[in-house]
Design a protein around this motif. Structure first.
Motif, PDB file in Angstrom:
ATOM      1  N   THR A 360       6.950 -16.351  -0.240  1.00 41.49           N
ATOM      2  CA  THR A 360       5.490 -16.696  -0.616  1.00 41.49           C
ATOM      3  C   THR A 360       5.562 -15.928  -1.963  1.00 41.49           C
ATOM      4  N   TYR A 361       4.622 -16.359  -2.937  1.00 40.14           N
ATOM      5  CA  TYR A 361       4.281 -15.907  -4.137  1.00 40.14           C
ATOM      6  C   TYR A 361       3.409 -14.759  -4.056  1.00 40.14           C
ATOM      7  N   VAL A 362       3.716 -13.460  -4.643  1.00 41.91           N
ATOM      8  CA  VAL A 362       2.656 -12.510  -4.333  1.00 41.91           C
ATOM      9  C   VAL A 362       2.380 -11.691  -5.682  1.00 41.91           C
ATOM     10  N   LEU A 363       1.296 -10.841  -5.753  1.00 44.43           N
ATOM     11  CA  LEU A 363       1.097 -10.090  -7.021  1.00 44.43           C
ATOM     12  C   LEU A 363       0.805  -8.835  -6.798  1.00 44.43           C
ATOM     13  N   GLN A 364       1.160  -7.740  -7.733  1.00 48.82           N
ATOM     14  CA  GLN A 364       1.046  -6.554  -7.669  1.00 48.82           C
ATOM     15  C   GLN A 364       0.622  -6.169  -9.121  1.00 48.82           C
ATOM     16  N   GLU A 365      -0.131  -5.064  -9.245  1.00 45.73           N
ATOM     17  CA  GLU A 365      -0.522  -4.714 -10.601  1.00 45.73           C
ATOM     18  C   GLU A 365      -0.599  -3.196 -10.603  1.00 45.73           C
ATOM     19  N   TYR A 366       0.074  -2.607 -11.983  1.00 49.60           N
ATOM     20  CA  TYR A 366       0.037  -1.157 -12.203  1.00 49.60           C
ATOM     21  C   TYR A 366      -0.738  -0.994 -13.572  1.00 49.60           C
ATOM     22  N   PHE A 367      -1.596   0.187 -13.713  1.00 48.80           N
ATOM     23  CA  PHE A 367      -2.354   0.319 -14.920  1.00 48.80           C
ATOM     24  C   PHE A 367      -1.722   1.721 -15.460  1.00 48.80           C
ATOM     25  N   PHE A 415      -3.143  -0.167 -20.236  1.00 50.68           N
ATOM     26  CA  PHE A 415      -2.538  -1.388 -20.057  1.00 50.68           C
ATOM     27  C   PHE A 415      -2.389  -2.028 -18.704  1.00 50.68           C
ATOM     28  N   ALA A 416      -2.717  -3.322 -18.343  1.00 52.49           N
ATOM     29  CA  ALA A 416      -2.485  -3.480 -16.893  1.00 52.49           C
ATOM     30  C   ALA A 416      -1.003  -4.474 -16.902  1.00 52.49           C
ATOM     31  N   PHE A 417      -0.165  -4.090 -15.837  1.00 45.77           N
ATOM     32  CA  PHE A 417       0.858  -4.758 -15.865  1.00 45.77           C
ATOM     33  C   PHE A 417       0.813  -5.763 -14.314  1.00 45.77           C
ATOM     34  N   VAL A 418       0.626  -7.007 -14.784  1.00 44.98           N
ATOM     35  CA  VAL A 418       0.441  -7.765 -13.647  1.00 44.98           C
ATOM     36  C   VAL A 418       1.668  -8.526 -13.118  1.00 44.98           C
ATOM     37  N   VAL A 419       2.294  -8.021 -11.797  1.00 46.70           N
ATOM     38  CA  VAL A 419       3.570  -8.489 -11.601  1.00 46.70           C
ATOM     39  C   VAL A 419       3.396  -9.436 -10.429  1.00 46.70           C
ATOM     40  N   TYR A 420       4.116 -10.659 -10.904  1.00 48.59           N
ATOM     41  CA  TYR A 420       4.216 -12.083 -10.163  1.00 48.59           C
ATOM     42  C   TYR A 420       5.526 -12.121  -9.582  1.00 48.59           C
ATOM     43  N   TYR A 421       5.786 -12.217  -8.406  1.00 52.41           N
ATOM     44  CA  TYR A 421       7.178 -12.139  -7.728  1.00 52.41           C
ATOM     45  C   TYR A 421       7.152 -12.872  -6.394  1.00 52.41           C
ATOM     46  N   ASN A 442       5.164   5.678  -7.364  1.00 51.96           N
ATOM     47  CA  ASN A 442       5.582   7.055  -7.783  1.00 51.96           C
ATOM     48  C   ASN A 442       5.917   7.022  -9.302  1.00 51.96           C
ATOM     49  N   GLN A 443       6.574   6.027  -9.630  1.00 50.13           N
ATOM     50  CA  GLN A 443       6.825   5.957 -11.015  1.00 50.13           C
ATOM     51  C   GLN A 443       5.494   5.981 -11.860  1.00 50.13           C
ATOM     52  N   VAL A 444       4.731   4.916 -11.489  1.00 52.83           N
ATOM     53  CA  VAL A 444       3.301   4.859 -12.327  1.00 52.83           C
ATOM     54  C   VAL A 444       2.460   6.143 -12.272  1.00 52.83           C
ATOM     55  N   LEU A 445       2.589   6.922 -11.257  1.00 54.73           N
ATOM     56  CA  LEU A 445       1.896   8.130 -10.983  1.00 54.73           C
ATOM     57  C   LEU A 445       2.364   9.001 -12.192  1.00 54.73           C
ATOM     58  N   SER A 446       3.775   8.938 -12.109  1.00 53.42           N
ATOM     59  CA  SER A 446       4.372   9.866 -13.236  1.00 53.42           C
ATOM     60  C   SER A 446       4.079   9.773 -14.458  1.00 53.42           C
ATOM     61  N   VAL A 447       3.500   8.359 -14.740  1.00 51.08           N
ATOM     62  CA  VAL A 447       3.070   8.345 -16.363  1.00 51.08           C
ATOM     63  C   VAL A 447       1.349   8.406 -16.291  1.00 51.08           C
ATOM     64  N   GLY A 448       1.045   8.898 -15.334  1.00 44.96           N
ATOM     65  CA  GLY A 448      -0.488   9.028 -15.356  1.00 44.96           C
ATOM     66  C   GLY A 448      -1.133   7.881 -15.105  1.00 44.96           C
ATOM     67  N   GLY A 449      -0.677   6.901 -14.515  1.00 41.88           N
ATOM     68  CA  GLY A 449      -1.455   5.636 -14.104  1.00 41.88           C
ATOM     69  C   GLY A 449      -1.473   5.338 -12.765  1.00 41.88           C
ATOM     70  N   THR A 450      -2.037   4.322 -12.390  1.00 40.19           N
ATOM     71  CA  THR A 450      -2.455   3.850 -10.975  1.00 40.19           C
ATOM     72  C   THR A 450      -2.047   2.554 -10.700  1.00 40.19           C
ATOM     73  N   TYR A 451      -2.243   2.090  -9.305  1.00 34.99           N
ATOM     74  CA  TYR A 451      -1.838   0.867  -8.909  1.00 34.99           C
ATOM     75  C   TYR A 451      -3.192   0.145  -8.549  1.00 34.99           C
ATOM     76  N   TYR A 452      -3.106  -1.210  -8.063  1.00 38.77           N
ATOM     77  CA  TYR A 452      -4.367  -1.893  -7.692  1.00 38.77           C
ATOM     78  C   TYR A 452      -4.513  -2.193  -6.320  1.00 38.77           C
TER      79      TYR A 452
END
Ligand SMILES: Cc1cc2nc3c(=O)[nH]c(=O)nc-3n(C[C@H](O)[C@H](O)[C@H](O)COP(=O)(O)OP(=O)(O)OC[C@H]3O[C@@H](n4cnc5c(N)ncnc54)[C@H](O)[C@@H]3O)c2cc1C
Length: 829
Positions: A360-367, A415-421, A442-452
């Motif tokens: 199935t195609y799925v989305l994720q997003e990191y800010f 910036f939002a990074f919308v990952v389609y996989y 963990n990586q997005v937290l390490s650059v002060g970001g968040t996830y959706y």
């Protein structure tokens, strides 16, 4: 022969042409075959599956990975019917278009409110550029209505199938420039609370409800009637540039960020290298639209798109074809001009695969805060590469900060990074996705970001609270208006309960004050990297044990070398996917390792030749210098549990050696051994005095003189209160934790919440050879060599090194306590 040679080039050209024709034929046949294969109506099939599910009270979401059997499904059409349903049921979950991807619209214990027929336009004022709608309405219905007045939705997603209620509840964003989350375009709404009350919420009235229900993922109440501000339906012309990724941020700042003409913008990062961005902008123009029709016609057949998705996700060369064939064709043509509404009216049907049974195609997003763009890209790329993620596209969007929403995902300009996989649907694949999603978080937290939040809820509780620091306040507001936790779904079933709220409230409070403690936060990799260092400590212990009643030739020097390097290899493996720069630490491990190995090798040769001869002439008994060396070994073994080895006072021990009484009675052989020992131990302690000083100097140069305190946050009352406990690095910290665990192991409300900013810890314990690993611990090393190194009379043990959640330490301690297995050391980073 000559003839062949003469016409060889013609043969070659002919073969080449033949080859190209065959290749083209094969490509066309594949496309036709895929077309025939996929020529079904996946949307009709999907609707049929949904109808069948509804009969069985099953609510599924767009990826079809998370079907939930709910208590019942209710479909309200009026505000009164919503009130009625909320009053009647103890637990309620709310669904819109069901495009969130992890059961955020359903729970086994709740009645599902299907809002899609609560979809009327209640008021539309073109003059005021405002519209009031029932929340189950889809964007497309609004667009169809307001297009004639040349107005557009101000902020929405790329696709127009989503409901207004679902969009508010997620606090969605689109591809707009100069805007951000939808909250910035909402004037007010009516919401039905848990007790059935209807409340008007806006930034001025019931602001707490306004700022928690928007982005609140259906946790506060049923958003019912929404008033939105609208924008002008301007014409927009497309432009596109292909930019190396490292130049994108500069390009964006200069050309897009403050450009009032740009309405939509997104950058597509090309997998698998993510080295270039296809930056597409749609800017306001006076030119007339070049596309016929004001909105994209609905119910189109998207068979060609379906083939393109299969090519991009399944073919080895698919991503190359997209970058070098498909995109140049799309962007090589005359740039089109659309109306804003046209460009905002895409249909998610274009993404629907033939079926979603096996994959199935799925989305994720990191800010990510805009200034951390460059730091983030290699981190994201590495997680994908390390985990072999089938990424089809990563789209970059921009958002202004959202300073209001309690669960804001853009607390800074981001910036939002919308990952389609694409992922497989079997259990192993799902847990693999869970693993790399947590890595990514963990990586997005390490650059002060968040996830959706609308995507699969793989984050741990701690990750959720670190990514959403406003969660405690959000839950407190929820508690106030929904004290029985009526509004729930799979997301809140996972992250919310009064007990969890109490626990994380205390943790967060303490973490805030812990942040003020110097060097509180320590990188988790250190827990692994300190393992070989600690092996040397244990080897010293074992050496001291042998020396206590034995002789130096009895120790397994070469075995100790092998053990050290085995541990070194293991920790290098454990940290190889880490993104921290551990080079300094690895150099130190190499220096320590080579010193340890050199010393052991020399000792092995010496003690098994000259040493053995002198032991023999002395009758294989200990002389005074042997006893002294045994005492030094014991003191050293005890010392390095608490302090760095290079601080051991070798020189004082050298002086002590020479102060030994030399007149004590002995045989001639023992007298010889005494001389030999005095000489060799003097060389050893003397060299170590010099070497340890040099290493102490080098270490301080590399790392500075470290503040040695390590701290942890604990609670003794289930989270009502919490406290910070601290002790010096090395063994004192282990002793502190052991004392706490011993003291509190019968207190069900005691828990360790955090150690040095980490929710995991590595520790070792000794247990019977071959015994199973303690429950809730993940074994990372097992040192069975103790059998060979220890004195033959002692009980043989395994030293087992495991990794565990700090929260589980109490349970683990209880298990170990029961079977009298000792925790030796917490690797305190
Ligand atoms: C193909 C695709 C593209 C997407 N693109 C974007 C994008 O560009 N930008 C973006 O931000 N997101 C995007 N999303 C993510 C996201 O799922 C949606 O933005 C949003 O959830 C869709 O609304 P929905 O009507 O499907 O909501 P649902 O999935 O039905 O619900 C989402 C949440 O809202 C709650 N909810 C629904 N209605 C109400 C209500 N009336 N009152 C209170 N709570 C309610 C639900 O309980 C749930 O927690 C995309 C998703 C997909 C599948």
């Amino acid at each position: 022969m000559k003839l062949i040679k003469r016409y060889q080039h013609l043969f070659k050209i002919r073969y080449l042409r033949l080859f190209i024709r065959l290749w083209l034929l094969a490509a066309c046949l594949s496309v036709i075959a895929i077309a025939i294969y996929t020529y079904e109506n996946p949307i009709a099939d999907k609707l049929a599956r949904e109808a069948q599910n509804t009969k069985n009270n099953i609510v599924n979401e767009v990826t079809e990975l998370h079907p939930v059997k709910v208590a019942a499904i209710v479909t309200p059409h009026t505000l009164e019917e919503v009130v009625d349903a909320v009053k009647k049921h103890d637990h309620v979950s709310i669904g819109g278009g069901r495009n969130s991807m992890g059961g955020q619209t359903a729970s086994e214990r709740a009645v599902h409110l299907d809002m899609r027929e609560f979809n009327k336009i209640l008021n539309f004022s073109p003059e005021a550029k405002e519209i009031t709608v029932q929340s189950g309405i889809r964007w497309r219905t609004i667009q169809d209505h307001i297009d004639a007045s040349n107005l557009s939705v101000k902020i929405m997603q790329t696709y127009s199938n989503f409901t207004v209620g679902g969009s508010l509840s997620v606090n969605v964003h689109g591809r707009y420039i100069g805007l951000g989350p939808i909250i910035l375009s909402v004037k007010k709404f009516k919401i039905v609370l848990a007790d059935g009350r209807i409340v008007d919420a806006s930034p001025e009235t019931h602001a707490d409800i306004f700022y928690s229900a928007i982005g609140g993922m259906g946790g506060i109440g049923v958003i019912c009637e929404v008033t939105l501000t609208l924008a002008d339906n301007v014409n927009v012309a497309r432009s596109r540039e292909l930019i190396p990724t490292e130049n994108y941020w500069a390009y964006f700042s200069k050309n897009v960020r403050n450009n009032k003409k740009v309405v939509f913008h997104n950058g597509d990062l090309y997998p698998p290298n993510f080295d270039a961005v296809s930056a597409v902008s749609w800017s306001e123009t006076d030119k007339a639209p070049t596309t016929s029709g004001r909105l994209i016609p609905q119910r189109q057949d998207y068979w060609l798109d379906r083939i393109a998705w299969v090519v991009m996700s399944e073919w080895h060369t698919g991503r190359w074809i997209r970058r070098h064939v498909i995109d140049p064709i799309i962007y090589g043509s005359e740039p089109p001009v659309h109306t804003r509404n046209y460009e905002a009216s895409y249909d998610i049907a274009e993404l629907e695969p033939e079926n979603r049974k096996d994959s199935t195609y799925v989305l994720q997003e990191y800010f990510v805060p805009v200034e951390n763009f460059d730091e983030w890209i290699p981190k994201m790329r590495k997680v994908f590469a390390d985990n072999d993620v089938n990424v089809i596209n990563v789209s970059i969007r921009h958002s202004l900060p959202d300073l209001g929403a309690k669960l804001a995902w853009a607390r800074k300009e981001s910036f939002a990074f919308v990952v389609y996989y694409k992922q497989d649907t079997d259990e192993d694949s799902q847990s693999h996705v869970g693993k790399w999603t947590r890595d990514m978080i963990n990586q997005v937290l390490s650059v002060g970001g968040t996830y959706y939040l609308p995507y699969q809820p793989h984050a741990t509780d701690e990750q959720f609270h670190r990514a959403y620091p406003g969660a405690i306040e959000f839950f407190e507001i929820k508690n106030q208006y929904d004290p029985t936790g009526k509004f729930t779904n799979k997301l809140w079933d996972k992250y919310y309960s009064p007990e969890k709220l109490a626990y994380f409230r205390a943790w967060k409070k303490q973490l805030e004050s812990a942040s003020l403690v110097k060097d509180y936060f320590r990188p988790y990799d250190n827990a692994y990297l300190s393992l070989p260092e600690w092996y040397i400590v244990y080897a010293a212990d074992e050496y001291a044990a042998v020396m206590e009643n034995g002789l130096p030739s009895e120790f397994g020097y070469l075995q100790a070398n092998r053990d050290y390097w085995a541990q070194y290899d293991q920790v290098i493996k454990l940290t190889e996917t880490s993104l921290n720069n551990n080079e300094g630490y690895k150099t130190v491990l190499n220096v320590i390792g080579w010193s340890f190995a050199t010393e052991n090798t020399i000792k092995n040769i010496y003690e098994n030749t000259i040493g053995r001869a002198s032991e023999f002439v002395a009758g294989n008994t200990q002389v005074a210098e042997d006893k002294y060396a045994a005492k030094v070994a014991k003191d050293y073994a005890a010392f390095i549990y608490d302090y760095p080895w290079y601080d051991f006072p070798y020189f004082s021990y050298l002086k002590g050696l020479w102060a030994l009484d030399s007149t004590a009675g002995h045989t001639f052989g023992q007298a010889l051994r005494r001389i030999e020992r005095k000489a060799i131990l003097s060389v050893e302690y003397g060299l170590k005095t010099l070497y340890s000083r040099a290493i102490a100097y080098a270490t301080h140069q590399q790392f500075g003189v470290q503040d040695d305190m390590v701290s942890a946050i604990v609670t003794r009352d289930g989270g009502l209160t919490s406290e910070l406990i601290s002790a010096p690095h090395y063994q004192p910290f282990t002793k502190l934790l052991l004392t706490e665990l011993e003291k509190e192991h019968n207190n069900p409300d005691f828990s360790i919440m955090d150690i040095a900013g980490n929710d995991k810890i590595t520790f070792c314990y000794k247990d019977k050879p071959g015994s199973p690993t303690v429950n809730r611990g993940k074994e990372i090393l097992r040192d069975t060599e103790l059998n060979r190194l220890m004195d033959g009379d002692k009980e043989f043990v395994d030293r087992i090194t495991v990794e565990a959640n700090v929260k589980d330490l109490v349970l683990i301690y209880r298990q170990l306590h029961k079977k009298q297995a000792d925790i030796g050391h917490f690797y305190d980073y």
